[in-house]
Design a protein around this motif. Structure first.
Motif, mmCIF file in Angstrom:
data_model
loop_
_atom_site.group_PDB
_atom_site.id
_atom_site.type_symbol
_atom_site.label_atom_id
_atom_site.label_comp_id
_atom_site.label_asym_id
_atom_site.label_seq_id
_atom_site.Cartn_x
_atom_site.Cartn_y
_atom_site.Cartn_z
ATOM 1 N N LEU A 1 26.746 -8.615 -18.768
ATOM 2 C CA LEU A 1 26.606 -9.617 -17.713
ATOM 3 C C LEU A 1 26.330 -8.888 -16.410
ATOM 4 C CD1 LEU A 1 29.640 -11.881 -18.630
ATOM 5 C CD2 LEU A 1 27.254 -12.225 -19.209
ATOM 6 N N GLN A 2 25.185 -9.193 -15.790
ATOM 7 C CA GLN A 2 24.800 -8.513 -14.563
ATOM 8 C C GLN A 2 25.373 -9.216 -13.350
ATOM 9 O OE1 GLN A 2 20.522 -8.144 -14.530
ATOM 10 N NE2 GLN A 2 20.707 -6.076 -15.348
ATOM 11 N N GLY A 3 26.041 -8.430 -12.545
ATOM 12 C CA GLY A 3 26.534 -8.919 -11.270
ATOM 13 C C GLY A 3 25.518 -8.618 -10.192
ATOM 14 N N GLY A 4 25.979 -8.627 -8.966
ATOM 15 C CA GLY A 4 25.087 -8.394 -7.846
ATOM 16 C C GLY A 4 25.076 -6.944 -7.402
ATOM 17 N N ILE A 5 24.259 -6.704 -6.403
ATOM 18 C CA ILE A 5 24.133 -5.377 -5.809
ATOM 19 C C ILE A 5 25.314 -5.153 -4.859
ATOM 20 C CG2 ILE A 5 22.707 -3.905 -4.321
ATOM 21 C CD1 ILE A 5 21.474 -4.437 -7.081
ATOM 22 N N ILE A 6 25.917 -3.976 -4.954
ATOM 23 C CA ILE A 6 27.023 -3.613 -4.073
ATOM 24 C C ILE A 6 26.457 -3.269 -2.699
ATOM 25 C CG2 ILE A 6 28.868 -1.926 -3.695
ATOM 26 C CD1 ILE A 6 29.086 -1.779 -6.763
#
Length: 78
Positions: free
Chosen positions: A40-45
């Motif tokens: 599951l891909q989250g967002g960019i830090i």
């Protein structure tokens, strides 16, 4: 980091680990790899290391996968 995703009723929906993926342009993304093999891909830090927006994107993915909100992500450091 090991983690567990639980419903508000306490049912364990998945176990896995939080990981950082580095893109070709050097940005870090907060992702969850489940023990079942789902990524599951989250967002960019953010450049300053803040993970708030990255985790919000990841929690939206939780809704897409499990169809419910108000999930809990518990992290265990070993």
């Amino acid at each position: 980091m090991r983690c567990v995703i639980s419903s508000r009723a306490g049912q364990v929906l998945a176990k896995g680990r939080l990981i950082l993926h580095k893109s070709d342009n050097g940005e870090l993304r907060l992702d969850l790899q489940t023990d079942g093999g789902t990524l599951l891909q989250g967002g960019i830090i953010d450049p300053d290391g803040n993970m708030e927006s990255a985790s919000q994107v990841l929690f939206r993915q939780f809704f897409q996968v499990w169809g419910m909100s108000d999930l809990t992500l518990s992290v265990t450091l070993k």
